[in-house]
Enzyme design. Sequence first.
Site, PDB file in Angstrom:
ATOM      1  N   LYS A  70       0.860  -1.179   0.000  1.00  0.00           N
ATOM      2  CA  LYS A  70       0.000   0.000   0.000  1.00  0.00           C
ATOM      3  C   LYS A  70       0.899   1.232   0.000  1.00  0.00           C
ATOM      4  O   LYS A  70       1.843   1.312   0.789  1.00  0.00           O
ATOM      5  CB  LYS A  70      -0.891   0.010   1.243  1.00  0.00           C
ATOM      6  CG  LYS A  70      -1.806  -1.200   1.368  1.00  0.00           C
ATOM      7  CD  LYS A  70      -3.038  -1.021   0.541  1.00  0.00           C
ATOM      8  CE  LYS A  70      -4.073  -2.088   0.847  1.00  0.00           C
ATOM      9  NZ  LYS A  70      -5.326  -1.863   0.139  1.00  0.00           N
ATOM     10  N   LYS A 110     -13.201  -7.389  -6.731  1.00  0.00           N
ATOM     11  CA  LYS A 110     -13.543  -7.796  -5.367  1.00  0.00           C
ATOM     12  C   LYS A 110     -15.027  -8.184  -5.395  1.00  0.00           C
ATOM     13  O   LYS A 110     -15.898  -7.316  -5.474  1.00  0.00           O
ATOM     14  CB  LYS A 110     -13.311  -6.645  -4.387  1.00  0.00           C
ATOM     15  CG  LYS A 110     -11.848  -6.232  -4.237  1.00  0.00           C
ATOM     16  CD  LYS A 110     -11.727  -5.159  -3.162  1.00  0.00           C
ATOM     17  CE  LYS A 110     -10.251  -4.918  -2.794  1.00  0.00           C
ATOM     18  NZ  LYS A 110      -9.675  -3.813  -3.540  1.00  0.00           N
TER      19      LYS A 110
END
Length: 334
Positions: free
Chosen positions: A148, A255
């Site tokens: 990230k 997702k």
Amino acid sequence: MIAEYYKYLLKFKRPSGTSRGVLLEKETFILEIFQDDKKGVGECAIFRGLSFDDKPDYEEKLQWLCENINRDSEYLKDELKEFPSIWFGYEQAVLNFKNGKNLYFSSEFTEGKTPIIINGLIWMGDIDFMEEQIQEKLDQGFHCIKLKIGVDWKSEHQILQKLRHKFSKNQLELRVDANGGFTKDEAKVVLQQLADLDIHSIEQPIKAGNWNDMADLCAETPTPIALDEELIGIIDFSEKKKLLETIKPQYIILKPALVGGFSGCDEWISQAEQQNIGWWITSALESNIGLNAIAQYTFTKCNQMPQGLGTGSLFTNNFKSFLELKGEKLFYKS
């Protein structure tokens, strides 16, 4: 057939830094359907602050589904199109009801024969914490790591430089996820810096919803761009087609809980493949119920890239797991 649901709070083992802030717990809902002595279980994995269906009437809609569980599935799908995580839970429950035990999709994966290769996810935190996680993943044998970025780019850039100095791109695939953390001008600079380090791809360099700016970046980028949050809330098939035709990304990230379950993923995949856009599947902090279903679905799509699947090990009070991680290989315990 009857149906009921209950809310469940997953507790993190340690505070987990995400693009939605630091999380201590994760709310989810478990849907169960019954008929005679048969049962099906699914997870309506809402992600507060991120899901398109994070709405005040969420539980009302879940209760509505329970009351209308015997209606035709096409009718239910249309009624739930603005509640992708509820539809995702319904799909799981019906598949589990049909297949029994802990099965959703039968394959060599659920027979325990063939694993899924996954990437190692590095959580946001200070430099020491991130480096500690990276070393742990390398020791475990991961060949693809996802970091990230977008909080402290200077420090994050240094970590990436160190990693690339130590491992060539053939030894270690590096992916990064910015969660919309850069402006368009910042992103142009970062994309070049990432290219200099042979970074595989960057997810969502700028905030979702800026189709033209994202299209400009994708057209000229030296580092492949993957859309993630950009897909959330795009419900209609024609709109999905339009988004991909407009932005022309190199990849999309799917997702299931956020894009309308397995059928929603299937629509995105069919459009992406028609337009020569790559894709892979990622979990989104589901419990072991949703994670098990996503892993079983993912295997059936025959995508050889490392997938972004969690392992269920983040929570202290998770449900029983039927998945086992050996290095970077995710196995189903048949």
